[in-house]
Design a protein around this motif. Structure first.
Motif, PDB file in Angstrom:
ATOM      1  N   PRO A  27       0.798  -1.232   0.000  1.00  0.00           N
ATOM      2  CA  PRO A  27       0.000   0.000   0.000  1.00  0.00           C
ATOM      3  C   PRO A  27       0.831   1.282   0.000  1.00  0.00           C
ATOM      4  O   PRO A  27       0.373   2.313  -0.498  1.00  0.00           O
ATOM      5  N   SER A  28       2.032   1.259   0.558  1.00  0.00           N
ATOM      6  CA  SER A  28       2.833   2.472   0.679  1.00  0.00           C
ATOM      7  C   SER A  28       3.723   2.683  -0.542  1.00  0.00           C
ATOM      8  O   SER A  28       4.505   1.799  -0.919  1.00  0.00           O
ATOM      9  N   LEU A  29       3.631   3.857  -1.135  1.00  0.00           N
ATOM     10  CA  LEU A  29       4.465   4.219  -2.279  1.00  0.00           C
ATOM     11  C   LEU A  29       5.939   4.014  -1.986  1.00  0.00           C
ATOM     12  O   LEU A  29       6.699   3.545  -2.841  1.00  0.00           O
ATOM     13  N   PHE A  30       6.366   4.356  -0.760  1.00  0.00           N
ATOM     14  CA  PHE A  30       7.787   4.378  -0.424  1.00  0.00           C
ATOM     15  C   PHE A  30       8.355   2.999  -0.097  1.00  0.00           C
ATOM     16  O   PHE A  30       9.544   2.887   0.200  1.00  0.00           O
ATOM     17  N   ASP A  31       7.533   1.967  -0.154  1.00  0.00           N
ATOM     18  CA  ASP A  31       7.993   0.597   0.099  1.00  0.00           C
ATOM     19  C   ASP A  31       7.990  -0.268  -1.155  1.00  0.00           C
ATOM     20  O   ASP A  31       8.261  -1.469  -1.068  1.00  0.00           O
ATOM     21  N   ARG A  32       7.688   0.312  -2.306  1.00  0.00           N
ATOM     22  CA  ARG A  32       7.557  -0.482  -3.527  1.00  0.00           C
ATOM     23  C   ARG A  32       8.866  -0.557  -4.300  1.00  0.00           C
ATOM     24  O   ARG A  32       9.684   0.364  -4.262  1.00  0.00           O
ATOM     25  N   LEU A  52      19.510  -6.199   0.745  1.00  0.00           N
ATOM     26  CA  LEU A  52      19.620  -7.380   1.587  1.00  0.00           C
ATOM     27  C   LEU A  52      18.255  -8.015   1.804  1.00  0.00           C
ATOM     28  O   LEU A  52      17.236  -7.311   1.908  1.00  0.00           O
ATOM     29  N   HIS A  53      18.258  -9.337   1.921  1.00  0.00           N
ATOM     30  CA  HIS A  53      17.011 -10.099   2.062  1.00  0.00           C
ATOM     31  C   HIS A  53      17.243 -11.253   3.028  1.00  0.00           C
ATOM     32  O   HIS A  53      18.244 -11.969   2.931  1.00  0.00           O
ATOM     33  N   THR A  54      16.330 -11.418   3.963  1.00  0.00           N
ATOM     34  CA  THR A  54      16.351 -12.555   4.879  1.00  0.00           C
ATOM     35  C   THR A  54      14.943 -13.129   4.956  1.00  0.00           C
ATOM     36  O   THR A  54      13.957 -12.393   4.931  1.00  0.00           O
ATOM     37  N   ASP A  58       7.385 -18.085   6.062  1.00  0.00           N
ATOM     38  CA  ASP A  58       6.691 -17.171   5.147  1.00  0.00           C
ATOM     39  C   ASP A  58       7.043 -15.705   5.398  1.00  0.00           C
ATOM     40  O   ASP A  58       6.542 -14.820   4.701  1.00  0.00           O
ATOM     41  N   SER A  59       7.887 -15.446   6.388  1.00  0.00           N
ATOM     42  CA  SER A  59       8.227 -14.073   6.751  1.00  0.00           C
ATOM     43  C   SER A  59       9.524 -13.645   6.078  1.00  0.00           C
ATOM     44  O   SER A  59      10.493 -14.412   6.025  1.00  0.00           O
ATOM     45  N   GLU A  60       9.531 -12.401   5.592  1.00  0.00           N
ATOM     46  CA  GLU A  60      10.710 -11.864   4.908  1.00  0.00           C
ATOM     47  C   GLU A  60      10.986 -10.450   5.377  1.00  0.00           C
ATOM     48  O   GLU A  60      10.074  -9.738   5.804  1.00  0.00           O
ATOM     49  N   ALA A  61      12.262 -10.046   5.252  1.00  0.00           N
ATOM     50  CA  ALA A  61      12.652  -8.652   5.466  1.00  0.00           C
ATOM     51  C   ALA A  61      13.590  -8.242   4.345  1.00  0.00           C
ATOM     52  O   ALA A  61      14.434  -9.028   3.903  1.00  0.00           O
ATOM     53  N   TRP A  62      13.421  -6.994   3.897  1.00  0.00           N
ATOM     54  CA  TRP A  62      14.251  -6.429   2.840  1.00  0.00           C
ATOM     55  C   TRP A  62      14.806  -5.087   3.289  1.00  0.00           C
ATOM     56  O   TRP A  62      14.101  -4.283   3.906  1.00  0.00           O
ATOM     57  N   SER A  83       9.626   8.642   4.287  1.00  0.00           N
ATOM     58  CA  SER A  83      10.110   7.756   5.337  1.00  0.00           C
ATOM     59  C   SER A  83      10.919   6.642   4.694  1.00  0.00           C
ATOM     60  O   SER A  83      10.837   6.409   3.481  1.00  0.00           O
ATOM     61  N   TRP A  84      11.718   5.980   5.521  1.00  0.00           N
ATOM     62  CA  TRP A  84      12.468   4.797   5.083  1.00  0.00           C
ATOM     63  C   TRP A  84      12.423   3.786   6.211  1.00  0.00           C
ATOM     64  O   TRP A  84      12.520   4.151   7.395  1.00  0.00           O
ATOM     65  N   SER A  85      12.277   2.537   5.848  1.00  0.00           N
ATOM     66  CA  SER A  85      12.248   1.484   6.862  1.00  0.00           C
ATOM     67  C   SER A  85      12.528   0.143   6.200  1.00  0.00           C
ATOM     68  O   SER A  85      12.481   0.023   4.965  1.00  0.00           O
ATOM     69  N   PRO A  86      12.829  -0.889   7.005  1.00  0.00           N
ATOM     70  CA  PRO A  86      12.853  -2.244   6.443  1.00  0.00           C
ATOM     71  C   PRO A  86      11.462  -2.573   5.910  1.00  0.00           C
ATOM     72  O   PRO A  86      10.455  -2.049   6.400  1.00  0.00           O
ATOM     73  N   ILE A  87      11.412  -3.434   4.934  1.00  0.00           N
ATOM     74  CA  ILE A  87      10.127  -3.861   4.388  1.00  0.00           C
ATOM     75  C   ILE A  87       9.912  -5.319   4.787  1.00  0.00           C
ATOM     76  O   ILE A  87      10.748  -6.176   4.495  1.00  0.00           O
ATOM     77  N   PHE A  88       8.811  -5.565   5.471  1.00  0.00           N
ATOM     78  CA  PHE A  88       8.491  -6.910   5.941  1.00  0.00           C
ATOM     79  C   PHE A  88       7.341  -7.482   5.126  1.00  0.00           C
ATOM     80  O   PHE A  88       6.356  -6.798   4.859  1.00  0.00           O
TER      81      PHE A  88
END
Length: 335
Positions: A27-32, A52-54, A58-62, A83-88
């Motif tokens: 949903p967030s423009l800044f996470d795409r 980076l990706h972990t 079924d759970s992921e972080a980028w 804003s900036w953040s990890p993407i889960f």
């Protein structure tokens, strides 16, 4: 055993994501992925990218990062980023989020000496905790704000009645004598963009270094039906312009410009009045986000300020980081 994977190009990250960071799912423009890909291509084309990706179940972080110097990393973000953040992905719980970030932080500990993230909001505490667990010395500093309006079901008339009297009186007075025509467009054309660039060149702002990025954003969002490109015109000539995007019940105010020669008529303020009315009553948004920056005028239109943070992480394995880490920690205490 959890491991961190790396991608050195946005195209490689896009392939690995297989659509999971596309508009349909995020949903967030800044996470795409579109946002990060375009930001890197237009604003940081010569800065190496590290994605980076972990994954756990079924759970992921980028994490989308820039290699800004020798053993130095920064968030892939700039003044266009609200804003900036990890993407889960996969809706992980708090403990899983922390573990996924900790694994990536441990991976970065082997190659990096200093990392900084900005602008960070909700995920600041999680990032600090995860990086500290991995062995980093971490410092958080407040750095500016993000101005937000939550409508809570109000229509424009109700919202406007609660604005400061100085602003309401200014709009009423200037509108009475106004010769400006307001034009709010949802489409993108070359002619409209030339009008946008013309106004910006005549504004108080410095030359815009990211016009290709903004044009790509406008084209992409217009194709998705999310662009709101507003103009105030005098006899057809554009004298003020605003670039907004609207989707998922929220409006984002990306850029404002006006021709200084017409300051006496306040075309920018009149355009803002029309843009807010359009977003609230026509688009039905429930949130308007003015983005980063503590410009005084934002407080008149908005009702809440969200604190932004800069996070700095220093690798104690490198003696070269000890003094900068100490100075940064002291500045955080006295700032």
């Amino acid at each position: 055993m959890l491991i961190a994977r790396e991608y050195s190009t946005a195209a490689a990250a896009r392939d690995a994501l297989a659509g999971r960071l596309d508009r349909a799912f995020i949903p967030s423009l800044f996470d795409r992925i579109d946002w990060f890909e375009s930001l890197h291509a237009h604003c940081f084309p010569h800065v190496p990218l590290r994605v980076l990706h972990t994954k756990q179940g079924d759970s992921e972080a980028w994490l989308f990062l820039l290699a800004t110097g020798a053993r130095r990393l920064s968030a892939l973000a700039n003044w266009y980023s609200f804003s900036w953040s990890p993407i889960f992905l996969g809706n992980p719980d708090e403990d899983t989020r922390r573990r996924l970030i900790e694994v990536m932080a441990g991976h970065l500990l082997t190659t990096s000496a200093h990392i900084d993230f900005y602008p960070v909001t909700d995920e600041a505490g999680l990032l600090l905790d995860a990086f500290r667990r991995a062995g980093w010395f971490a410092v958080r500093r407040p750095m500016g704000g993000r101005h937000i309006l939550d409508l809570d079901g109000r229509d424009f008339a109700t919202y406007w009645a609660a604005r400061p009297s100085r602003l309401r009186n200014q709009v009423q007075r200037k509108a009475r004598a106004s010769r400006f025509a307001i034009d709010i467009r949802h489409d993108f054309t070359g002619a409209l963009w030339r009008d946008y660039v013309t106004v910006h060149a005549s504004s108080w702002k410095q030359p815009e270094p990211g016009l290709p990025f903004l044009r790509a954003l406008a084209e992409r969002e217009a194709a998705a039906g999310a662009l709101r490109l507003g103009f105030a015109r005098l006899n057809g000539q554009p004298v003020a312009t605003q670039l907004w995007t609207v989707e998922n019940g929220a409006a984002l105010i990306h850029k404002l410009s006006h021709d200084r020669a017409f300051d006496g008529g306040s075309p920018g303020t009149l355009l803002s009045h029309a843009m807010f009315a359009h977003a609230i009553d026509t688009d039905g948004v429930q949130r308007i986000d003015y983005g980063t920056g503590d410009n005084a005028y934002k407080a008149e239109w908005m009702e809440r300020r969200e604190l932004l943070h800069r996070l700095d992480f220093f690798n104690p394995r490198f003696a070269s980081t000890w003094l900068p880490a100490a100075r940064t920690a002291i500045s955080a205490l006295v700032g």
